[in-house]
Motif scaffolding. Structure first.
Motif, PDB file in Angstrom:
ATOM      1  N   ARG A 151      -5.979   8.096  -1.038  1.00  0.00           N
ATOM      2  CA  ARG A 151      -6.011   7.008  -2.080  1.00  0.00           C
ATOM      3  C   ARG A 151      -6.917   6.271  -1.603  1.00  0.00           C
ATOM      4  N   SER A 160       0.725  -1.292   0.104  1.00  0.00           N
ATOM      5  CA  SER A 160       0.095   0.058   0.065  1.00  0.00           C
ATOM      6  C   SER A 160       0.938   1.206  -0.073  1.00  0.00           C
ATOM      7  N   GLU A 161       2.036   1.067   0.569  1.00  0.00           N
ATOM      8  CA  GLU A 161       2.932   2.252   0.370  1.00  0.00           C
ATOM      9  C   GLU A 161       3.293   2.777  -0.915  1.00  0.00           C
ATOM     10  N   ASP A 205       0.314   4.293  -2.510  1.00  0.00           N
ATOM     11  CA  ASP A 205       0.210   5.680  -2.074  1.00  0.00           C
ATOM     12  C   ASP A 205       1.117   6.465  -2.767  1.00  0.00           C
ATOM     13  N   HIS A 212      -0.197   9.470  -5.344  1.00  0.00           N
ATOM     14  CA  HIS A 212       0.119  11.124  -5.070  1.00  0.00           C
ATOM     15  C   HIS A 212       1.113  11.739  -6.039  1.00  0.00           C
TER      16      HIS A 212
END
Ligand SMILES: NC(=O)C1=CN([C@@H]2O[C@H](COP(=O)(O)OP(=O)(O)OC[C@H]3O[C@@H](n4cnc5c(N)ncnc54)[C@H](O)[C@@H]3O)[C@@H](O)[C@H]2O)[C@H](O)CC1
Ligand SMILES: [K+]
Length: 555
Positions: free
Chosen positions: A507, A454-455, A458, A462
């Protein structure tokens, strides 16, 4: 090479040439690759320049290919083709108008002999043009149109036959431009006009060492030319052709790749071939506006040139003319061809992919090919077909954009509720395919897919433009919606919710990345006569599972 939009500007500066003897041999590109430049800002001319450098020295084109070349560069048939060339800075209005003309050639005005002469007079009288100027632009249009229809690599030898008037002058100018475009020129100019303008044009050609051939020399060598330009008579022609032009025109009858400037010589300017001359050129470049006889033209390519008509003339003569794309000097006005899909084929000549030049590591091999595609200025080189299947084995495929690759795999982002995501949840096996058409290359990669962290999602989310972030929030991908308004309304709502740019858009959980971890690669290089090179990298047969094993497959 310049990343400017102007085709006639060349940025002179440091150009990074990389010497790659090994890959030179592999790809047959004379041992040079260009340092990548941003493809989005590259102009058509630069792309073509780079293409001609990247293209192997001998490329076989058939007639159909020259036609598809035309479609690629002049008709706004698709967004990707349009972004690939100068149409990308044609306005929406001009684009619509171009499309309309392509579909309805009758929406263009055809003018009489009298109107053509009157326009000429107006231009060179009250409108302040000189004949030299108009001739230069007309000749440049002709050369540009030839460049589009008969690519220089495959149609190098050009003969220009010039008549006694301004049509002949256009031919002399076109010959000079074609020489500078890279063609090998010869000129036949039997009745030279004794005026300073013409003496100058001849001197210019002589200074380029362009040979002038006598008309008696022509019969035996005509077939040795790839393109013959008929610049004998234009809109002032009347009656029957007189010697020596009568015999000269006859030599063009039945010849392939004849390009007529403004009028097929010997044709009645309004009625067409009423003299029964029999000249049916492959291409016609109408100047200023097509003359009435052009309605009878049945050849493959019809272009309009002479981009100098001021609105005043268009209004006075009620001319309906198509817009010129971008900075082009010519515009396609032919009929769209009826396409026999079965006959669409390209012979892939030149480049090769041999075992001895292959990287031991498929990721490095992919990197090399991907960078070639970028350096070529190919549109969306990261576009790939992603094929997935559900647990019953029913497949589905779509285009997605690669957003990253390294030795861990190939990454793209999507909606986790989409069909592909649902299929991957039940069957993680997938296949991706890149097709880099101009390089005649395909890369296929198969493997298992997992979600990225998920990092990672993300971070990528962005980095996207704010509008795309909102777009991801709006779309419940692959679900049925009541209409376009559903999206527009939701987009508008979210835009006002996030109008304050300091608010970070979170997100959504339903959006993120996937990574395909390759189990197998195949690199495909198109070759002559369908005997393509196919080299695979697989792991399962390797003794040491960390090593890749390379095999050649029959094409
Ligand atoms: N405004 C424009 O559209 C521009 C057009 N250009 C080109 O100029 C020609 C028209 O040029 P012009 O000099 O008026 O006439 P032609 O070249 O067609 O030829 C005239 C030339 O031929 C002789 N001739 C006429 N009939 C015959 C015949 N039956 N047999 C033998 N010889 C004949 C005549 O005596 C003259 O010597 C136009 O089509 C465009 O190609 C400009 O370059 C740019 C502006
Ligand atoms: K002509």
């Amino acid at each position: 090479f310049c990343p400017n939009l102007h085709r006639n500007r060349l940025r002179v500066g440091t150009c990074k040439w990389q010497d790659k003897p090994a890959s030179a041999k592999v790809h047959g590109y004379h041992g040079i690759t260009l340092s990548p430049i941003a493809p989005t800002s590259a102009c058509l001319h630069c792309i073509q320049e780079r293409q001609s450098l990247f293209k192997p020295p001998v490329t076989v084109y058939d007639k159909y290919q020259s036609l598809s070349h035309r479609v690629h560069t002049y008709t706004p048939l698709s967004k990707s083709q349009a972004s690939d060339q100068q149409l990308f800075h044609t306005t929406k209005k001009d684009m619509d108008s171009l499309v309309q003309h392509l579909h309805d050639p009758n929406s263009i005005s055809y003018i009489s002999q009298e109107a053509a002469a009157a326009i000429d007079e107006l231009l060179m009288g009250p409108l302040g043009f000189s004949v030299d100027q108009l001739m230069e632009l007309a000749g440049l249009s002709v050369a540009s149109a030839i460049f589009e229809a008969y690519p220089v690599q495959a149609n190098n030898r050009v003969l220009v036959i010039c008549g006694p008037g301004n049509n002949g002058g256009d031919g002399l100018v076109a010959a000079r431009h074609l020489h500078h475009f890279g063609y090998s020129l010869s000129v036949c100019y039997p009745k030279r006009t004794d005026k300073p303008l013409y003496h100058g044009l001849v001197t210019q050609l002589e200074s380029l060492s362009i040979p002038f051939l006598l008309e008696d020399e022509l019969p035996s060598i005509l077939s040795s030319f790839d393109v013959v330009v008929d610049a004998i008579f234009g809109f002032s022609f009347r009656g029957q052709p007189r010697p020596p032009f009568d015999a000269l025109i006859q030599k063009l009858v039945g010849l392939p790749n004849v390009v007529s400037v403004d009028i097929p010589s010997g044709w009645h300017v309004e009625e067409g071939d009423i003299n029964g001359i029999g000249l049916h050129p492959d291409m016609l470049v109408s100047l200023t506006a097509p003359k009435l006889c052009a309605r009878k033209f049945k050849g493959l390519h019809h272009f309009l040139g002479g981009r100098f008509v001021p609105p005043l003339i268009a209004e006075k003569f009620g001319l309906k003319l198509p817009p010129y794309p971008g900075t082009s000097q010519c515009v396609w006005i032919g009929k769209l061809p009826s396409i026999d899909v079965g006959s669409l084929r390209e012979n892939y000549v030149g480049a090769v992919l041999l075992e001895e030049h292959l990287n031991a590591d498929p990721f490095s091999q992919f990197k090399e090919w991907f960078e070639d595609a970028v350096a070529m200025g190919l549109p969306e080189p990261n576009a790939m077909t992603l094929a997935t299947a559900n647990k019953e084995g029913h497949p589905s495929a779509r285009m997605v954009l690669l957003k990253g690759y390294d030795e861990h795999g190939f990454v793209w982002y999507t909606n986790y509720g989409s069909r592909k995501a649902l299929e991957l949840a039940s069957n993680p096996w997938a296949s991706i395919v890149f097709f880099w058409e101009r390089l005649h290359r395909q890369a296929r990669i198969t493997g298992c897919v997992e979600k990225v962290s998920s990092e990672e999602s993300d971070e990528y989310f962005h980095s996207r433009p704010r509008e795309s972030q909102i777009g991801a929030l709006v779309s419940a991908q692959s679900t049925v919606i009541a209409g376009r308004h559903v999206l527009d309304q939701a987009y508008e709502d979210l835009q006002s919710r996030y109008a304050d740019k300091s608010i970070i858009i979170p997100r959504p959980d339903h959006w993120g990345g996937f990574r395909l971890q390759p189990e197998a690669f195949e690199f495909w290089q198109g070759r002559e006569s369908r005997l393509h090179d196919r080299l695979t990298y697989t792991k399962e047969m390797a003794v040491d599972k960390s090593n890749w094993v390379i095999h050649r497959l029959a094409p």
